[in-house]
Design a protein around this motif. Structure first.
Motif, PDB file in Angstrom:
ATOM      1  N   THR A   1       0.854  -1.180   0.000  1.00 29.92           N
ATOM      2  CA  THR A   1       0.000   0.000   0.000  1.00 29.92           C
ATOM      3  C   THR A   1       0.896   1.238   0.000  1.00 29.92           C
ATOM      4  O   THR A   1       1.881   1.288   0.721  1.00 29.92           O
ATOM      5  CB  THR A   1      -0.885   0.020   1.263  1.00 29.92           C
ATOM      6  N   SER A   2       0.562   2.187  -0.864  1.00 29.32           N
ATOM      7  CA  SER A   2       1.375   3.395  -0.911  1.00 29.32           C
ATOM      8  C   SER A   2       1.126   4.220   0.341  1.00 29.32           C
ATOM      9  O   SER A   2       0.078   4.141   0.963  1.00 29.32           O
ATOM     10  CB  SER A   2       1.049   4.203  -2.159  1.00 29.32           C
ATOM     11  N   THR A   3       2.128   4.991   0.701  1.00 33.03           N
ATOM     12  CA  THR A   3       2.063   5.700   1.970  1.00 33.03           C
ATOM     13  C   THR A   3       1.364   7.060   1.878  1.00 33.03           C
ATOM     14  O   THR A   3       0.286   7.240   2.426  1.00 33.03           O
ATOM     15  CB  THR A   3       3.471   5.879   2.563  1.00 33.03           C
ATOM     16  N   ASN A   4       1.955   7.989   1.138  1.00 40.08           N
ATOM     17  CA  ASN A   4       1.354   9.334   1.152  1.00 40.08           C
ATOM     18  C   ASN A   4       0.106   9.388   0.284  1.00 40.08           C
ATOM     19  O   ASN A   4       0.169   9.634  -0.919  1.00 40.08           O
ATOM     20  CB  ASN A   4       2.365  10.425   0.754  1.00 40.08           C
ATOM     21  N   ALA A   5      -1.034   9.125   0.885  1.00 41.96           N
ATOM     22  CA  ALA A   5      -2.295   9.038   0.163  1.00 41.96           C
ATOM     23  C   ALA A   5      -2.753  10.432  -0.258  1.00 41.96           C
ATOM     24  O   ALA A   5      -2.695  11.366   0.535  1.00 41.96           O
ATOM     25  CB  ALA A   5      -3.349   8.393   1.055  1.00 41.96           C
TER      26      ALA A   5
ATOM     27  N   GLY B   1     -10.087   3.216  -1.577  1.00 45.42           N
ATOM     28  CA  GLY B   1      -8.921   3.189  -2.445  1.00 45.42           C
ATOM     29  C   GLY B   1      -9.178   2.450  -3.731  1.00 45.42           C
ATOM     30  O   GLY B   1     -10.298   1.997  -3.999  1.00 45.42           O
TER      31      GLY B   1
ATOM     32  N   LEU C   1      -3.825   1.951  -3.955  1.00 43.89           N
ATOM     33  CA  LEU C   1      -3.676   3.378  -3.674  1.00 43.89           C
ATOM     34  C   LEU C   1      -4.863   3.799  -2.844  1.00 43.89           C
ATOM     35  O   LEU C   1      -6.008   3.603  -3.246  1.00 43.89           O
ATOM     36  CB  LEU C   1      -3.654   4.185  -4.981  1.00 43.89           C
ATOM     37  N   ARG C   2      -4.584   4.384  -1.686  1.00 43.54           N
ATOM     38  CA  ARG C   2      -5.683   4.835  -0.841  1.00 43.54           C
ATOM     39  C   ARG C   2      -5.879   6.333  -1.028  1.00 43.54           C
ATOM     40  O   ARG C   2      -4.934   7.062  -1.338  1.00 43.54           O
ATOM     41  CB  ARG C   2      -5.390   4.511   0.620  1.00 43.54           C
ATOM     42  N   ALA C   3      -7.104   6.771  -0.881  1.00 40.26           N
ATOM     43  CA  ALA C   3      -7.384   8.205  -0.975  1.00 40.26           C
ATOM     44  C   ALA C   3      -8.639   8.496  -0.175  1.00 40.26           C
ATOM     45  O   ALA C   3      -9.474   7.610   0.032  1.00 40.26           O
ATOM     46  CB  ALA C   3      -7.589   8.624  -2.430  1.00 40.26           C
ATOM     47  N   GLU C   4      -8.751   9.750   0.239  1.00 41.36           N
ATOM     48  CA  GLU C   4      -9.930  10.111   1.013  1.00 41.36           C
ATOM     49  C   GLU C   4     -11.172  10.061   0.134  1.00 41.36           C
ATOM     50  O   GLU C   4     -12.233   9.595   0.532  1.00 41.36           O
ATOM     51  CB  GLU C   4      -9.735  11.520   1.582  1.00 41.36           C
TER      52      GLU C   4
END
Lengths: 382, 264
Positions: free
Chosen positions: A3-7, A193, A202-205
């Motif tokens: 999982t990528s860190t800086n979402a 994500g 990729l996670r995102a709000e």
């Protein structure tokens, strides 16, 4: 799974006109935006002719779409001015009117019916005789019967537009990620994500789906989260001319068949478009090219002298009512800007502005209210 | 659900042994959107709807075939866009493979300007398709002789035009339609030319078994309202035909005073 860190705050799936314009406008408001697309600016935006007309393709029952189209058309001058300044690129934007031509008397009756319909909606169009049409466009066939002029309409070169949007988005801090979104990641009924085809998450709000005709392809979309969007194939021809051929975008109704010819300042002349319900097929066909050239030649006999530069096919994202779905989906975290059908380029400024307000401020602007995605919910249950 | 006339009789349409409650067959061309098309099909009450095989991908999501499936309307593939018997036969075979039905609405068009059927190619294609096991519903000219020949080669119905496709000119030769109806032992379906409800009613009054139409509904200002009108028109025309109309007279005849139950 990695999982990528800086979402980012916002992850946009699809780098066509809609995804790119929204990315640029949202990033301008200070949010961290990533756009996912293996081939940015490569879908329908690459094939589209770019006519900016809210009325020419209007039919009975589509009045709400007319108002959205007019709102977007009228935002274009300011939108383009800012875009060209930020990107340092030209877009080929013109606002020199669109001429609609009736080829025979049946076509003229059809156009007259349209004129009255538009008048009833408060969008008057000037009726012209065949002679007046030919005074405006001397290349028109002598036999044309009459026409309508929509002086407020215009055109833009969608390829230049997407190139400018890409530059503007990147200059405003948008991250372009050229990987393919494979699935949506949903946790506790919230979209959190996107899973890429290499398995990365990729996670995102917030996630915005703007993948055109492919918007239904994503794995893991819950039933009813995205309205049915079907691909409607359009074949488009690009010709070239060294000497000016046509002054302004011209649409023709030729023996009941519809054709448009869009000239650009750089000598390109676009002829379109077929409308075919053939699934995700983008082959160009002999019959498609023949039909377009047949009708274009009836309307503008001299067109056969032009250089044949290209034929391509794109997939319009057709929604059940021909209008886009703009706003939050029933699944929290997932937002939609899908289903623009024939009007993606026209509706780009208003979509980008509306989606920015929805995504950044959490409010739905009035112009977008009739296009809430939940209007299809009843149909989905039927 | 079979339609019931006021006397309580069911009066279904039977084609090749299959029963339909509605005598209105719809086409799908020209609809402004899928949503409007779906609403109009529902409003029409149709149970059989024809789709151009050359203009759909049977496997595509969200297509008109999806709409028909969802609404339980039987699909009747057609060979629109074919100019030769060879193309039509090939298209019919592709349709059978893709949709799993051996019903085919056979169209073999002579030219793009009139979209009139090419009688020679049509008969040839009909014969080939019947031999190949298809249930063939040919779109034909309003020619009683050709209609008879199509029936003789084994077509399951004949579908004469009222006037050219999409013209909305109604029934230009009602006499020929009557002749076709008189001699036919298979269902006669008026196909093409309907512009408004009275055209559909007239077709049924002339004795047609069903009406097929598309443009009159799909290009109407309100397709849903026009579909409803067509549904009623077909029912009204059918009832009128079965009720038996009065003979036409040159002069008036008072309706109540001296005879019958109107006496005072």
């Amino acid at each position: 799974m990695p999982t990528s860190t800086n979402a980012p705050d916002l992850l946009i799936i699809g780098a066509g006109v809609i995804g790119l314009a929204t990315a640029w406008r949202v990033a301008r408001r200070g949010l961290a935006v990533t756009v996912l697309d293996p081939a940015p600016a490569g879908g329908a935006s690459r094939v589209a002719a770019g006519m900016l007309t809210p009325v020419s393709e209007l039919t009975y029952g589509e009045e709400p779409l007319l108002h959205l189209g007019i709102a977007s058309r009228d935002r274009y001058p300011a939108f383009v001015a800012e875009l060209e300044e930020v990107s340092g690129r030209r877009t080929g934007y013109r606002r020199d009117g669109i001429l609609e031509i009736a080829f025979d008397s049946d076509d003229l009756a059809f156009l007259e019916d349209l004129r009255r319909f538009r008048q009833s909606l408060g969008v008057p169009a000037e009726a012209l005789s065949g002679r007046e049409c030919r005074r405006l466009e001397p290349m028109l066939a002598p036999s044309v019967r009459g026409g309508l002029l929509a002086p407020e309409d215009g055109s833009i070169d969608p390829r230049r537009l997407t190139a400018a949007l890409l530059t503007a988005a990147e200059r405003t801090g948008v991250r372009m990620d050229r990987r393919r979104a494979a699935g949506l990641v949903v946790e506790r009924d919230i979209a959190v994500g996107v899973r890429l085809d290499d398995g990365t998450v990729l996670r995102a709000e917030k996630i915005l789906l703007a993948a055109g005709a492919h918007s239904g392809d994503l794995d893991g979309l819950p039933d009813g989260a995205v309205p049915q969007v079907r691909p409607v194939k359009g074949q488009v021809i690009r010709l070239r001319t060294a000497t000016p051929f046509l002054g302004r975008s011209t649409r023709g109704v030729v023996r009941g068949s519809s054709i448009y010819v869009v000239p650009r300042d750089d000598g390109e002349v676009v002829v379109g478009a077929t409308q075919e319900e053939m699934g995700f097929d983008t082959t160009v066909t002999a019959g498609g090219v023949w039909q377009l050239l047949r009708d274009a030649r009836e309307l503008l006999p001299g067109i056969t002298e032009l250089e044949f530069a290209e034929v391509s096919a794109g997939l319009r994202p057709g929604s059940p009512d021909n209008a886009p779905a703009l706003g939050p989906s029933p699944l929290p975290g997932l937002f939609l800007a899908v289903g623009h059908f024939r009007n993606g380029v026209l509706l780009t400024p208003v979509t980008a502005d509306a989606m920015t307000e929805i995504l950044v401020d959490g409010t739905v602007p009035e112009v977008a209210v009739p296009f809430a995605p939940d209007r299809f919910a009843e149909e989905a249950r039927a | 659900m079979a339609a019931t006339d006021p006397t309580g009789d069911t009066d279904p349409l039977v084609i090749a042994g299959e029963t339909f409650g509605s005598r209105l067959i719809m086409g799908t061309g020209g609809a402004p959107s899928m949503h409007v098309l779906e609403e109009a099909l529902v409003a029409s009450g149709t149970e059989l709807t024809t789709v151009a095989m050359r203009r759909v991908d049977p496997s595509a999501r969200g297509s008109v075939l999806d709409v028909l499936r969802r609404r339980g309307i039987r699909v009747l593939p057609n060979t629109a866009g074919c100019f030769t018997a060879g193309e039509a036969v090939l298209t019919a075979k592709l349709a059978r493979e893709a949709l799993g039905t051996d019903w085919i609405k056979l169209e073999v068009i002579a030219d793009e300007r009139t979209l009139l059927p090419d009688p020679v190619e049509l008969l040839d294609a009909a014969e080939q398709l019947v031999d190949a096991g298809f249930t063939v519903l040919p779109y034909t000219n309003d020619d009683p002789v050709l209609a008879r020949r199509l029936e003789q080669v084994g077509c399951a119905a004949v579908m004469p035009l009222g006037s050219p496709i999409g013209s909305g000119l109604g029934i230009r030769n009602p006499h020929n339609i009557e002749l076709i109806v008189e001699q036919a032992e298979v269902p006669v379906i008026l196909d093409a030319g309907v512009g408004t409800a009275s055209d559909a009613a007239l077709a049924m009054e002339l004795g047609c078994d069903a009406v097929l139409l598309a443009t009159a509904v799909t290009r109407a200002q309100s397709p849903v309202a026009m579909a409803t009108a067509m549904r009623h028109a077909v029912q009204a025309g059918r009832l009128a035909r079965r009720a038996g109309r009065i003979p036409k007279r040159r002069y008036a005849q008072a309706s109540s005073p001296w005879e019958g139950i109107g006496t005072s």
